[in-house]
Every structure is written in C-alpha cells, then in structure tokens.
Design a protein around this motif. Structure first.
Motif, PDB file in Angstrom:
ATOM      1  N   GLY A  65     -12.921   0.123   6.524  1.00  0.00           N
ATOM      2  CA  GLY A  65     -12.846   0.837   5.275  1.00  0.00           C
ATOM      3  C   GLY A  65     -12.121   2.165   5.311  1.00  0.00           C
ATOM      4  N   LEU A  66     -10.913   1.882   5.600  1.00  0.00           N
ATOM      5  CA  LEU A  66      -9.935   3.370   5.633  1.00  0.00           C
ATOM      6  C   LEU A  66      -8.672   3.069   5.083  1.00  0.00           C
ATOM      7  CD1 LEU A  66      -9.020   4.280   9.233  1.00  0.00           C
ATOM      8  CD2 LEU A  66      -9.334   1.810   8.409  1.00  0.00           C
ATOM      9  N   SER A  67      -7.928   3.992   4.828  1.00  0.00           N
ATOM     10  CA  SER A  67      -6.762   3.939   3.860  1.00  0.00           C
ATOM     11  C   SER A  67      -5.605   5.034   4.271  1.00  0.00           C
ATOM     12  CB  SER A  67      -6.936   3.860   2.430  1.00  0.00           C
ATOM     13  OG  SER A  67      -5.804   3.674   1.835  1.00  0.00           O
ATOM     14  N   GLY A  68      -4.397   4.432   4.512  1.00  0.00           N
ATOM     15  CA  GLY A  68      -3.436   5.501   4.948  1.00  0.00           C
ATOM     16  C   GLY A  68      -2.315   5.377   3.800  1.00  0.00           C
ATOM     17  N   PRO A 126      18.623  12.574   5.889  1.00  0.00           N
ATOM     18  CA  PRO A 126      17.364  12.632   6.531  1.00  0.00           C
ATOM     19  C   PRO A 126      16.491  12.066   5.417  1.00  0.00           C
ATOM     20  CG  PRO A 126      17.657  15.026   6.225  1.00  0.00           C
ATOM     21  CD  PRO A 126      19.065  14.317   6.069  1.00  0.00           C
ATOM     22  N   LEU A 127      15.416  11.335   5.513  1.00  0.00           N
ATOM     23  CA  LEU A 127      14.458  11.168   4.500  1.00  0.00           C
ATOM     24  C   LEU A 127      13.336  12.169   4.874  1.00  0.00           C
ATOM     25  CD1 LEU A 127      14.849   7.312   4.586  1.00  0.00           C
ATOM     26  CD2 LEU A 127      15.660   8.762   2.733  1.00  0.00           C
ATOM     27  N   TRP A 128      12.424  12.449   4.029  1.00  0.00           N
ATOM     28  CA  TRP A 128      11.424  13.191   3.989  1.00  0.00           C
ATOM     29  C   TRP A 128       9.993  12.691   3.703  1.00  0.00           C
ATOM     30  CZ3 TRP A 128      13.535  17.435   6.190  1.00  0.00           C
ATOM     31  CH2 TRP A 128      14.695  17.970   6.046  1.00  0.00           C
ATOM     32  N   VAL A 129       9.287  13.170   4.650  1.00  0.00           N
ATOM     33  CA  VAL A 129       7.687  12.780   4.603  1.00  0.00           C
ATOM     34  C   VAL A 129       7.044  13.651   3.685  1.00  0.00           C
ATOM     35  CG1 VAL A 129       5.573  12.181   5.540  1.00  0.00           C
ATOM     36  CG2 VAL A 129       7.727  11.873   7.002  1.00  0.00           C
ATOM     37  N   ARG A 130       6.962  13.379   2.398  1.00  0.00           N
ATOM     38  CA  ARG A 130       6.183  14.331   1.567  1.00  0.00           C
ATOM     39  C   ARG A 130       4.773  14.339   1.491  1.00  0.00           C
ATOM     40  NH1 ARG A 130       9.952  15.122  -2.840  1.00  0.00           N
ATOM     41  NH2 ARG A 130       8.369  16.681  -3.464  1.00  0.00           N
ATOM     42  N   ALA A 131       4.103  13.253   1.950  1.00  0.00           N
ATOM     43  CA  ALA A 131       2.717  13.329   2.484  1.00  0.00           C
ATOM     44  C   ALA A 131       2.382  12.166   3.457  1.00  0.00           C
ATOM     45  CB  ALA A 131       2.147  13.368   1.124  1.00  0.00           C
ATOM     46  N   ALA A 132       1.467  12.421   4.158  1.00  0.00           N
ATOM     47  CA  ALA A 132       0.951  11.469   4.974  1.00  0.00           C
ATOM     48  C   ALA A 132      -0.572  11.806   5.229  1.00  0.00           C
ATOM     49  CB  ALA A 132       1.516  11.006   6.333  1.00  0.00           C
ATOM     50  N   VAL A 133      -1.121  10.682   4.618  1.00  0.00           N
ATOM     51  CA  VAL A 133      -2.791  11.094   3.973  1.00  0.00           C
ATOM     52  C   VAL A 133      -3.615   9.813   4.575  1.00  0.00           C
ATOM     53  CG1 VAL A 133      -4.621  11.323   2.591  1.00  0.00           C
ATOM     54  CG2 VAL A 133      -2.437  12.321   2.414  1.00  0.00           C
ATOM     55  N   VAL A 134      -4.503  10.002   5.375  1.00  0.00           N
ATOM     56  CA  VAL A 134      -5.572   8.873   5.909  1.00  0.00           C
ATOM     57  C   VAL A 134      -7.059   9.422   5.653  1.00  0.00           C
ATOM     58  CG1 VAL A 134      -6.632   7.933   7.960  1.00  0.00           C
ATOM     59  CG2 VAL A 134      -4.181   8.382   7.996  1.00  0.00           C
ATOM     60  N   ARG A 135      -7.632   8.427   4.572  1.00  0.00           N
ATOM     61  CA  ARG A 135      -9.057   8.655   4.276  1.00  0.00           C
ATOM     62  C   ARG A 135      -9.902   7.415   4.615  1.00  0.00           C
ATOM     63  NH1 ARG A 135      -7.826  13.141   4.121  1.00  0.00           N
ATOM     64  NH2 ARG A 135      -7.646  14.560   2.331  1.00  0.00           N
ATOM     65  N   THR A 136     -11.220   7.971   5.063  1.00  0.00           N
ATOM     66  CA  THR A 136     -12.093   6.806   5.202  1.00  0.00           C
ATOM     67  C   THR A 136     -12.994   6.744   3.911  1.00  0.00           C
ATOM     68  OG1 THR A 136     -13.981   8.355   6.179  1.00  0.00           O
ATOM     69  CG2 THR A 136     -12.237   7.587   7.721  1.00  0.00           C
ATOM     70  N   PRO A 161     -11.362   4.063  -0.324  1.00  0.00           N
ATOM     71  CA  PRO A 161     -10.762   5.163   0.155  1.00  0.00           C
ATOM     72  C   PRO A 161      -9.333   5.142  -0.230  1.00  0.00           C
ATOM     73  CG  PRO A 161     -11.324   3.375   1.849  1.00  0.00           C
ATOM     74  CD  PRO A 161     -12.153   3.187   0.545  1.00  0.00           C
ATOM     75  N   THR A 162      -8.903   3.846  -0.550  1.00  0.00           N
ATOM     76  CA  THR A 162      -7.486   4.017  -1.145  1.00  0.00           C
ATOM     77  C   THR A 162      -7.201   4.838  -2.292  1.00  0.00           C
ATOM     78  OG1 THR A 162      -7.142   1.730  -0.503  1.00  0.00           O
ATOM     79  CG2 THR A 162      -5.903   2.391  -2.484  1.00  0.00           C
ATOM     80  N   ASN A 212      -6.709   3.473  15.128  1.00  0.00           N
ATOM     81  CA  ASN A 212      -7.635   3.694  13.912  1.00  0.00           C
ATOM     82  C   ASN A 212      -7.664   2.484  13.013  1.00  0.00           C
ATOM     83  OD1 ASN A 212      -9.403   5.292  12.791  1.00  0.00           O
ATOM     84  ND2 ASN A 212      -7.843   6.531  11.668  1.00  0.00           N
ATOM     85  N   GLY A 213      -7.839   1.370  13.725  1.00  0.00           N
ATOM     86  CA  GLY A 213      -8.147   0.160  12.835  1.00  0.00           C
ATOM     87  C   GLY A 213      -6.895  -0.092  12.020  1.00  0.00           C
ATOM     88  N   CYS A 214      -6.910  -0.676  10.811  1.00  0.00           N
ATOM     89  CA  CYS A 214      -5.546  -0.780  10.127  1.00  0.00           C
ATOM     90  C   CYS A 214      -4.739   0.522   9.560  1.00  0.00           C
ATOM     91  CB  CYS A 214      -6.034  -1.494   8.926  1.00  0.00           C
ATOM     92  SG  CYS A 214      -6.886  -3.321   9.162  1.00  0.00           S
ATOM     93  N   ALA A 215      -5.256   1.478   9.823  1.00  0.00           N
ATOM     94  CA  ALA A 215      -4.658   2.940   9.635  1.00  0.00           C
ATOM     95  C   ALA A 215      -3.998   3.512  10.894  1.00  0.00           C
ATOM     96  CB  ALA A 215      -5.567   3.737   8.821  1.00  0.00           C
ATOM     97  N   THR A 216      -3.875   2.499  11.754  1.00  0.00           N
ATOM     98  CA  THR A 216      -3.557   3.049  13.016  1.00  0.00           C
ATOM     99  C   THR A 216      -1.964   3.708  12.925  1.00  0.00           C
ATOM    100  OG1 THR A 216      -4.589   1.484  14.624  1.00  0.00           O
ATOM    101  CG2 THR A 216      -2.585   2.379  15.462  1.00  0.00           C
ATOM    102  N   GLY A 217      -0.958   2.869  12.374  1.00  0.00           N
ATOM    103  CA  GLY A 217       0.327   3.307  11.971  1.00  0.00           C
ATOM    104  C   GLY A 217       0.326   4.637  11.318  1.00  0.00           C
TER     105      GLY A 217
END
Ligand SMILES: [Zn+2]
Lengths: 381, 145
Positions: A372-375, A224-234, A255-256, A76-81
């Motif tokens: 044109g996407l952001s994570g 542990p560390l907690w993932v509070r949000a993981a969002v991808v937008r185009t 999209p950022t 997914n482009g630069c938002a692959t990770g």
C-alpha cells in the motif's frame, strides 16, 4: 529544492533472460545509462538501488568495479525504484553529491508472487486460507470501482488492447504481439472480473538512471531533463489496500492520491499540463483507477476517455506508451525506473515508432503496490 | 476439530461470530483483534464479537491453485475455484473471507451474507479437522430451511 537532472538512461530488455542473473541485467542497465550520459563508473559518487528477488544492488560493484562509492541498498516493495530515485534526488539536492546512479532490477520465479504473511505483519492463517494474493486485491478493487463508477468490462478490454498494441511498437517490451479485442475478452478468468490478458506477469529486467546537479549536468549535455518532483507515500488508515484482512468502516483515499497531489504541488504543475503519462497497470483495472486517483480525470470518466482513444499514443493524454506492465511484465525492482526511462525517451523525442507527437514537454510516472504505497515523479524538459 | 487459529471466531458456538477488537479511545472496530489501534494509535483495544451477518461489499473468484502458504491440501487435480469477498458488518468494518459460493452469477454487491464455520482441511499427521470461516449468501439458508 536544488535542481536535479537526469543525464543518462539505460534499460535491460524486460521479459525472460535465462542466461543472465538479475544482477547482470541491473549492471547492464547501469552500463547503458553511463554510456548514454557519457560518464564513466569511476566518476559516479553514489548509487541507490534494489530488487525484490534478485539480491542486493550493492553487489553490482562486482561487475561495474569496486570504486569505493557510497552504495545504498533500497528495498521498498513496488516503490523500490521510486524510493531509489527519491533518495538520489535528495542526495544531490542536499549539495553533498553532484553525480549518482539509481538502479532497479529483478528476476522473479514464474507464476504469481507468494509472499510470506509474517513478512507483512500478518498471521499464517491469512495465507493458509488463500486470502493473501495480490491478484485478488486488484480484482476486488476494480469490482467495487466498477459498481460505484459505472466502468464496464469493455473498458478493461480496451486498456489491455492498447497495452499490447503499444508493446508491439517497443523493441524492449516482453510481449510484442498485438491481441484482438476478442482474444482478450475471451481469455480465461483469473480473478473475476479480470482475465488472463488483463494481468501483468512477474518478469525480469533492469533499469537505471544517471542523476546530476544542474552544474554537473551542463558539463555532459545540452539537453538535460529535470526531475520536478519525486514523491513516495504510504497508505493512510482507511485506504483499501492489498493484504488487508479487514477494511475500515470509512474508506479513504489511496496513497496514490496523496503522492500525486504532493508531486503536482511541489512541481507547481497541474495534471492538465502533463503530455505523457505512465501509470501502474498491474491489471487493466488498475490503470483505469489510477487515471482518476492521479488527478487526470474524474472517477467514472475513464469509460468515455477510453472509448474516445484519449489515452492512445496520439490521444490527448497518452498513457503507458511503452505497453506498461501488461506488455513489459513486472520485475518489481525495475518497474518504476522503466517508467521513468520511457518518459525520458518521450521527452527527448527518441521514442521511435511510439513517439507521442507534438514534442511532449512534461511527463508523469506512477507506481502502486504492496503493501500500500505509491511513488510518483514529474519530469520536464 | 479445531479452528485454524484461536480467537478469529467464537468456538464452539451454535451461532459463531467473528471476534474483532474495539478501541476504547476512538471506538474503531477491526478484524482480526489486535492490541493497538491502527486508527488512533491507542493501546487499549478490547476483544469483542463483531457479528455474523453483513452485506457483500466486493468479491472475486480465485480461479487458480495458489502457491504456499496456501495450505488446503488440494492439488492441481482436486482444486476447486473459491469465492473471496469483503463483507460489511454492522459496525461498518469490512472483513475479508472465503465465500461458500463460487458462481459469479450468484454474487452481487450488496447482497446479505452470513458467517459459516466449516471444515477447511484435515491435518495430514493428526487427522484432525481444521475449521475455517466463510460467508454464505443469506438466501442459501432460507432455501435450506
Ligand atoms: Zn483508536
């Protein structure tokens, strides 16, 4: 959303590793993340991962072991990770799985990327005429931004100076030599107003995380560390994006902006509560723009914040404490998870010479890129 | 001589204009012309001339020889840095194009620009001249006049 924990982190050093394939660097990152978590590969129930130029992530099983797990390739482009992390979190939050790995790696040819127009829905003439370069986009975005918001070349130099200074403190960084203000300001122009040392370079490396459900996390770690949000937008119609033969009459938010706003809403955390920040710094200008697009300051305020040192490791809003893309280079598949790796080190208090003082509790990561996407992710102790 | 791609600008023409499309549902103009509207999803877009004058909205200078698919016929030795910009046309659409000017001191956001159709490369097999589209500072024309 059920809680998702990060219980292991691993990085293969970024830069150039001629004797290892991209997949070998990815596998090494996974091994390090597993060792960090105290988990064996056989226990891992699922994996998501990807690269741009180094092949399928699923092929890592040839190195790690063919255990029959569900392995999904993500591109997914630069938002692959970021997309791999989002998918991994969803797999755990759904209740289907309790332990998984996300991995990103890459190994690019030297020099600027040379995408094929057809892959991006564009016609050949656009590439033939010499308009399809990401460097041109970043240059024209900051050129317009400087015009509208009064940002100066001085600010561009300060961002690069900070990146190499922080990179020098990071044993995993590619570029570990500080550069003087003069060396940066007098380096050759690449695409005006951006100069050689204001751009990151395509590179190599790998990064991986071990994710776990809350119950599973408690079996392996007390912290542990907690993932509070993981969002991808185009991109929405009207945003100023890379690879755009034309821009709409009315320019709208990138999209950022959408990804960051959604992440803050989901987490119930505000930008002022973030203690350590990772922003996409493909170039110096991008870091400046993303400070405001992510909600950490007003447009134009960056000039003053940079002059005051607010984004330094000891400042009130530390940005790119590991040297960012400028000092680490950009293996596209690995870059987003490298940011998460750094935030985890900072929140654990394990960042060594570049540790943010005061025991940071909340961290933020942000990638932006083609097409044109952001994570965005928010992580807390 | 032939355009690098049919349908990007009116040709042959004494005063070439860019060809874009306008959505019959929402009125949005885009370049190059496309069948579907990216703004509203409408399926009825009409090709129309979208102008030959505008103002410079942003710019840069491409200072290294791009890798393929760049196909100008230049080499490392013959490459000349070129300006690139977005030029805002009367409808508000901003079209990305090469600029005839590559000196940064001559480029200012907001300056008036006009469209120029000019040779881009010569086809090595047929010897045919391939035409590209460029924007030039308006004042260059006044100087020439
Ligand atoms: Zn429409």
């Amino acid at each position: 959303m059920s809680e998702v924990a990060i219980i292991g982190i691993g990085l293969h050093p970024f830069g150039r590793t001629p004797d290892k394939s991209g997949q070998q660097q990815g596998a090494e990152a996974v091994r390090r993340a597993l060792a960090d978590a105290g988990v064996s590969w056989k226990e891992v129930q699922f994996a998501y991962g990807g690269s741009q130029d180094a092949g399928n992530a699923d092929a890592l099983v040839n190195e790690l072991g063919l255990t029959g797990l569900q392995f999904t390739n993500v591109w997914n482009g630069c938002a692959t990770g970021g997309s791999a992390l989002h998918a991994g979190c969803a797999a755990i939050a759904s209740g289907e799985y309790e332990l998984g790995v996300v991995v990103g790696f890459d190994k690019h040819p030297r020099g600027a990327f040379n995408p094929r127009p057809a892959d991006w829905g564009l016609e050949d003439w656009y590439g033939e005429l010499g308009l399809m370069l990401t460097t041109q986009f970043f240059a024209m975005k900051i050129q317009r931004y400087m015009h509208e918001h009064g940002i100066t070349e001085e600010a561009l130099v300060r961002v690069a100076e900070k990146a190499f200074r922080n990179g020098a403190l990071n044993p995993y960084a590619w570029r570990r030599t500080p550069l003087s203000r003069e060396e940066i300001a007098q380096s050759p122009l690449v695409s005006d107003p951006l100069r050689k040392y204001m751009f990151c370079n395509p590179a190599e490396g790998g990064a991986a995380l071990v994710l776990a459900s809350a119950a599973r996390a408690r079996r392996h770690t007390t912290k542990p560390l907690w993932v509070r949000a993981a969002v991808v937008r185009t991109r929405r119609y009207g945003s100023f994006e890379v690879f755009s033969p034309s821009l709409a009459a009315t320019v709208t938010d990138a999209p950022t902006v959408d990804a960051a706003r959604t992440a803050f809403e989901r987490a119930g955390i505000g930008p002022e509560e973030v203690d350590v920040i990772q922003l996409q710094d493909t170039d110096s200008g991008a870091e400046i723009i993303h400070m405001a697009e992510c909600g950490f300051c007003a447009h134009g305020e960056q000039e003053k914040l940079l002059a005051e040192g607010a984004t330094e490791i000891g400042g009130r809003m530390p940005v790119n404490t590991d040297g960012g893309c400028l000092a680490n280079g950009e293996p596209v598949g690995a870059s987003g998870l490298r940011q998460v790796h750094e935030i985890c080190l900072q929140l654990r208090g394990q960042a060594g010479a570049r540790q943010v003082p005061g025991g940071p509790r909340v961290g933020f990561t942000h990638v932006y890129g083609a097409p044109g996407l952001s994570g965005v992710t928010l992580i807390s102790r | 001589m032939r355009p690098i791609r049919e349908g990007l600008f009116t040709w042959p023409a004494e005063r070439p204009e860019l060809l874009g499309s306008r959505c019959t549902d929402c009125g949005e103009v885009t370049f190059p012309a496309q069948a579907d509207c990216r703004r509203c999803g409408g399926r009825d877009c009409r090709v129309e001339p979208i102008g030959h004058r505008g103002t410079l909205w942003s710019w840069t200078v491409q200072r290294f020889l791009p890798k393929p698919p760049y196909a100008s016929g230049e080499t490392e030795e013959t490459f000349r840095p070129y300006g690139v910009g977005y030029v805002e046309l009367p409808s508000g659409v901003k079209v990305e194009a090469r600029l005839t000017e590559n000196r940064p001191e001559r480029l200012v956001i907001g300056m008036p620009m006009r469209l120029v159709v000019a040779p881009f490369r010569t086809d090595p097999e047929s010897g045919e001249v391939i035409l590209g589209f460029y924007f030039a500072p308006e004042e260059d024309e006044e100087e020439a006049a």
